[in-house]
Design an enzyme around this catalytic site. Structure first.
Site, PDB file in Angstrom:
ATOM      1  N   ARG A 288       0.882 -19.225 -25.272  1.00  0.00           N
ATOM      2  CA  ARG A 288       0.933 -19.917 -26.562  1.00  0.00           C
ATOM      3  C   ARG A 288       1.795 -19.171 -27.564  1.00  0.00           C
ATOM      4  O   ARG A 288       2.458 -19.758 -28.384  1.00  0.00           O
ATOM      5  CB  ARG A 288      -0.487 -20.061 -27.142  1.00  0.00           C
ATOM      6  CG  ARG A 288      -1.320 -21.066 -26.397  1.00  0.00           C
ATOM      7  CD  ARG A 288      -2.760 -20.935 -26.770  1.00  0.00           C
ATOM      8  NE  ARG A 288      -3.256 -19.615 -26.382  1.00  0.00           N
ATOM      9  CZ  ARG A 288      -4.441 -19.152 -26.668  1.00  0.00           C
ATOM     10  NH1 ARG A 288      -5.271 -19.868 -27.382  1.00  0.00           N
ATOM     11  NH2 ARG A 288      -4.811 -17.959 -26.252  1.00  0.00           N
TER      12      ARG A 288
ATOM     13  N   HIS B 216      -5.040 -27.102 -23.089  1.00  0.00           N
ATOM     14  CA  HIS B 216      -5.255 -26.966 -21.637  1.00  0.00           C
ATOM     15  C   HIS B 216      -4.778 -28.231 -20.916  1.00  0.00           C
ATOM     16  O   HIS B 216      -4.127 -28.163 -19.876  1.00  0.00           O
ATOM     17  CB  HIS B 216      -6.746 -26.789 -21.318  1.00  0.00           C
ATOM     18  CG  HIS B 216      -7.386 -25.545 -21.874  1.00  0.00           C
ATOM     19  ND1 HIS B 216      -8.540 -25.562 -22.604  1.00  0.00           N
ATOM     20  CD2 HIS B 216      -7.026 -24.239 -21.780  1.00  0.00           C
ATOM     21  CE1 HIS B 216      -8.879 -24.327 -22.935  1.00  0.00           C
ATOM     22  NE2 HIS B 216      -7.975 -23.504 -22.459  1.00  0.00           N
TER      23      HIS B 216
ATOM     24  N   LYS C  58     -17.935 -13.422 -21.993  1.00  0.00           N
ATOM     25  CA  LYS C  58     -18.203 -14.333 -23.114  1.00  0.00           C
ATOM     26  C   LYS C  58     -19.425 -15.189 -22.779  1.00  0.00           C
ATOM     27  O   LYS C  58     -19.525 -15.676 -21.659  1.00  0.00           O
ATOM     28  CB  LYS C  58     -17.062 -15.330 -23.294  1.00  0.00           C
ATOM     29  CG  LYS C  58     -15.706 -14.801 -23.502  1.00  0.00           C
ATOM     30  CD  LYS C  58     -14.765 -15.995 -23.737  1.00  0.00           C
ATOM     31  CE  LYS C  58     -13.313 -15.652 -23.588  1.00  0.00           C
ATOM     32  NZ  LYS C  58     -12.431 -16.795 -23.649  1.00  0.00           N
TER      33      LYS C  58
ATOM     34  N   SER D 166     -10.310 -22.604 -27.654  1.00  0.00           N
ATOM     35  CA  SER D 166     -11.641 -23.225 -27.593  1.00  0.00           C
ATOM     36  C   SER D 166     -12.506 -22.752 -28.754  1.00  0.00           C
ATOM     37  O   SER D 166     -13.209 -23.550 -29.383  1.00  0.00           O
ATOM     38  CB  SER D 166     -12.316 -22.887 -26.260  1.00  0.00           C
ATOM     39  OG  SER D 166     -11.527 -23.368 -25.203  1.00  0.00           O
TER      40      SER D 166
END
Ligand code: COA
Length: 165
Positions: A91, A18, A42, A133
């Protein structure tokens, strides 16, 4: 004309992937707002305040970067805060379909509000393309080394949080 970009996410916690994106995007726009989402399906490991603090510390040497949070639709935040551009990271190809769907839905919502905001995609640096993460938290939980994958302040706060458990 001053241009403001928004980089939104859950940042639970912020990673060096990030941060790399934040640094690069902050050079492209006059202002970059890092927008931390409040309610998401989440369950967050870190509180909103902890997530914002980690981002603020990790970006303290970037004067045109600020941290904010929002609830509800991202398009509503964009419309209410004069955001010109949305920044997202890619990504791998697996990110693409989801990002395309989000970008199209956001474009639809901006269009309904008579706004015109583009989503800009930056490719993740190969050094960070394997980081998320959750994977960082899993490795940490299993006593693996996460040094270099997240800003130092995240390691400090993880150590503090898990020591207190
Ligand atoms: N480097 C490292 N990790 C990255 C990354 C990068 N460049 N880009 C994404 N990730 C990881 C994140 O760490 C996260 O990992 P995790 O699942 O292990 O926690 C994962 O990719 C997902 O990213 P995140 O940014 O947390 O969430 P998201 O992709 O689901 O999107 C919002 C977040 C805020 C953009 C989106 O949920 C949103 O717009 N919410 C508001 C509600 C709304 O408007 N919905 C309609 C959308 S069209």
């Amino acid at each position: 004309m001053e241009r403001t970009a928004l980089y939104a996410g859950s940042f639970d916690p912020i990673t060096n992937g990030h941060l790399d994106l934040i640094k690069r995007a902050s050079k492209m726009y006059d202002k970059l707002v890092v927008g931390v989402i409040v309610n998401q399906s989440k369950k967050a490991t870190f509180t909103l305040e902890e997530r914002k603090l980690m981002i603020a510390k990790a970006t303290e040497n970037l004067p045109n970067v600020s941290v904010d949070s929002f609830d509800g639709l991202l398009a509503d935040y964009v419309n209410a805060n004069n955001i010109d551009v949305l920044v997202r990271g890619l990504r791998a190809t697996m990110d693409f379909e989801y990002e395309l769907q989000m970008a199209h839905m956001n474009a639809h919502l901006f269009c309904s509000a008579n706004n015109h905001v583009e989503t800009i995609f930056l490719m993740s640096s190969p050094n960070y393309s394997f980081i998320s993460s959750s994977i960082v938290k899993e490795v940490y939980d299993l006593k693996g080394d996460i040094y270099g994958l997240v800003p130092d302040v995240v390691i400090e706060m993880m150590d503090k949080k898990y020591k207190n458990k």
